[in-house]
Write a protein that holds these residues in place. Sequence first.
Motif, PDB file in Angstrom:
ATOM      1  N   ARG A 162     -10.723  10.408  30.675  1.00 40.34           N
ATOM      2  CA  ARG A 162     -11.583  10.645  31.630  1.00 40.34           C
ATOM      3  C   ARG A 162     -12.331  11.917  31.065  1.00 40.34           C
ATOM      4  O   ARG A 162     -13.688  12.309  31.394  1.00 40.34           O
ATOM      5  CB  ARG A 162     -10.555  10.786  33.290  1.00 40.34           C
ATOM      6  CG  ARG A 162     -11.712  11.077  34.026  1.00 40.34           C
ATOM      7  CD  ARG A 162     -12.663  10.445  34.501  1.00 40.34           C
ATOM      8  NE  ARG A 162     -14.200  10.847  35.552  1.00 40.34           N
ATOM      9  CZ  ARG A 162     -14.962   9.800  35.897  1.00 40.34           C
ATOM     10  NH1 ARG A 162     -15.070   8.742  34.886  1.00 40.34           N
ATOM     11  NH2 ARG A 162     -15.970  10.405  36.545  1.00 40.34           N
ATOM     12  N   VAL A 163     -11.631  12.851  30.535  1.00 38.54           N
ATOM     13  CA  VAL A 163     -11.810  13.636  30.095  1.00 38.54           C
ATOM     14  C   VAL A 163     -13.602  13.396  29.426  1.00 38.54           C
ATOM     15  O   VAL A 163     -14.071  13.914  28.594  1.00 38.54           O
ATOM     16  CB  VAL A 163     -11.324  14.353  29.369  1.00 38.54           C
ATOM     17  CG1 VAL A 163     -11.569  15.650  28.716  1.00 38.54           C
ATOM     18  CG2 VAL A 163     -10.175  15.756  30.004  1.00 38.54           C
ATOM     19  N   ARG A 164     -13.182  12.483  28.508  1.00 34.72           N
ATOM     20  CA  ARG A 164     -13.931  11.936  27.690  1.00 34.72           C
ATOM     21  C   ARG A 164     -14.848  10.796  27.789  1.00 34.72           C
ATOM     22  O   ARG A 164     -16.134  11.428  27.612  1.00 34.72           O
ATOM     23  CB  ARG A 164     -13.335  10.596  26.634  1.00 34.72           C
ATOM     24  CG  ARG A 164     -12.035  11.119  25.676  1.00 34.72           C
ATOM     25  CD  ARG A 164     -11.177  10.661  24.123  1.00 34.72           C
ATOM     26  NE  ARG A 164     -10.622   8.804  25.254  1.00 34.72           N
ATOM     27  CZ  ARG A 164      -9.030   8.525  25.238  1.00 34.72           C
ATOM     28  NH1 ARG A 164      -8.586  10.559  24.801  1.00 34.72           N
ATOM     29  NH2 ARG A 164      -8.941   7.951  25.664  1.00 34.72           N
ATOM     30  N   GLU A 165     -14.619  10.134  28.605  1.00 33.35           N
ATOM     31  CA  GLU A 165     -16.171   9.741  29.435  1.00 33.35           C
ATOM     32  C   GLU A 165     -16.801  10.563  29.546  1.00 33.35           C
ATOM     33  O   GLU A 165     -17.505  10.511  30.136  1.00 33.35           O
ATOM     34  CB  GLU A 165     -14.921   8.471  30.408  1.00 33.35           C
ATOM     35  CG  GLU A 165     -14.226   7.107  30.315  1.00 33.35           C
ATOM     36  CD  GLU A 165     -14.023   6.711  31.724  1.00 33.35           C
ATOM     37  OE1 GLU A 165     -13.165   5.961  31.648  1.00 33.35           O
ATOM     38  OE2 GLU A 165     -13.799   7.089  33.397  1.00 33.35           O
ATOM     39  N   ASN A 166     -16.195  11.456  30.534  1.00 30.79           N
ATOM     40  CA  ASN A 166     -18.052  12.440  30.992  1.00 30.79           C
ATOM     41  C   ASN A 166     -18.199  12.835  29.708  1.00 30.79           C
ATOM     42  O   ASN A 166     -19.108  13.245  30.647  1.00 30.79           O
ATOM     43  CB  ASN A 166     -16.894  13.789  32.003  1.00 30.79           C
ATOM     44  CG  ASN A 166     -15.417  12.767  33.359  1.00 30.79           C
ATOM     45  OD1 ASN A 166     -16.257  12.257  33.621  1.00 30.79           O
ATOM     46  ND2 ASN A 166     -14.747  13.879  33.805  1.00 30.79           N
TER      47      ASN A 166
END
Length: 407
Positions: free
Chosen positions: A36-40
Motif C-alpha cells: 500500500r505504501v508503494r501504491e500510494n
Amino acid sequence: MDNGPPVRRLADWDHDRLVAFADRFETPLYVLDRERVRENYRRIDSAFPDAEVMYAAKTNTGRAVLESVLDAGATIEGAAAGELQRAIDAGADPNDLQYTAVNPPDRELEYAVDLAAEAPGLTITAGARDTFDRLEALGYSGRVAIRVNPGIGTGHHDDVATGKHAKFGIPGDDLPAVADSVRERFDLVGVHAHVGSGVLGDEIDEHARALEVVADLAKGVEPIEFLDVGGGFGVPYREDTDPLDLDRVADAIRDAVAGVDADLKLEPGRYVVADAECIVTRVNTIKEVGSTVVGVDASLATLVRPAMFGAYHPIRNVSAPDREATPVSVGGPCCTGADVFCTDRPIARPERGDVLAIGMAGAYGYDLASQFHSQPRPAEVAIDGDHVAVVRRRETIDDVTRVERSG
Ligand SMILES: *Cc1c(COP(=O)(O)O)cnc(C)c1O
C-alpha cells in the motif's frame, strides 16, 4: 502497474488476519502494508509525471516504510540528521537526499556538512539567514535551497498550517536580498516552501493561491534548478470524506507554478503512508456508566494524534464487525482525560477480549509514540502480500529504563 484505490478504509483490511496478528504478536501492534505504501507513492508520482516526488521521512521513518518508498522510486527529504541516517541505512543514495534544516542544532548541521563532503549531490534547505552563515562557517559551499514563507497557508489544524508560522522560512520580502547573499557563498539550486498539511477538498484552491505567491517569489530569484512546493496532501480520515482528487490537485499546482522556469519537486509525507498502517488493540475493560466506556491497551503513548490535534481516527471491531453498532467511548491506560480515541461513537458492540483496529495510523503514528507511563513502545509487523515480518520488536520495560543511571 496498479496504483491501487485512492483510499484504503479500515473495512478493506483483512479482519481475520488482523485478529490473528493480535493473537500471535500481542497488542497494541502496528500493522504496515508495504504494497500500500508503494501504491500510494506510485499514484502521486504518476499524477506529476514531470516532477520529482520525494518522500518526507519524518512522517514515518520506519525502515520498512523507507525501503518501500525507495523500491517505488522515491527520493527522500529529511528534516533531521537521524532521518538522513535512517534513509541511508534503508538504501538511499546520500547524493539524492534533501535535508531541510529547521532551527538546526550544531551537531545536525555538522552531520549534514560531513555527509555532503562525501555526497556532493545532497541539498541543504535553510529558512534563516544565520543558518546559512553557520553553514559557511563550517566550510560548506555546496547545494542549497532557500525556504521561503509566503505568509499564508492551508491545513486542517493551525499547528500544521506552517505557512502561517514565522518559525518556517525567510519572509517573502527578504528573499531577493537573501538569495543574492546566498548565491555569493553557495550553489543556490532551489526555492522551497511547505505551506500546509492535510489539504483536502476545496482547500486545494487556497493552497494553490499560496503556491502562486511562492511561485512569484521564486521567479524573482531565477536561475534556479528546482521549485519545491513541499507536501501537505490530505487524506480522508473520516469514512464520509472523499479522497483527494489528485488530478485536480496536480492541475492546480502545475498552473500555480507555470511561470517559474525550474523543475518541480514535491515532498508528500502523510499521503504516502497514512492509510498503509493500522493499529490493533485489545479490549480489556467494559464499563456501563450511562454511556459505555471501552478500555483498550493502546493509548496516547501509542497514537497521540487524537490527544494532540483532536484528530479523528476510524475504529472498527475487527473481531465482530457484524454485531449491532452501539455508541461507545474508547480510551487507553494513561491517567489523563486526554487518553481517549473517541467519544460516543457507534462501533459494533465491543466485548472484553475483542480486537479493535484503529485506522489511518501510518502518518505521524509510530514516530510520535512515546514511553509515557513507562509503557514500552509497541511492535510493528509489515506485510507484503503473504509475507509477514516483525520489523520492530516490542520494547520491554528494560528498554524503557536502559538509559538511566543513579546519580
Ligand atoms: C512535514 C513535512 C512534509 C510533509 O508534510 P505532509 O503534510 O505530511 O505531506 C514535507 N516537507 C517538509 C519540509 C515537512 O516538514
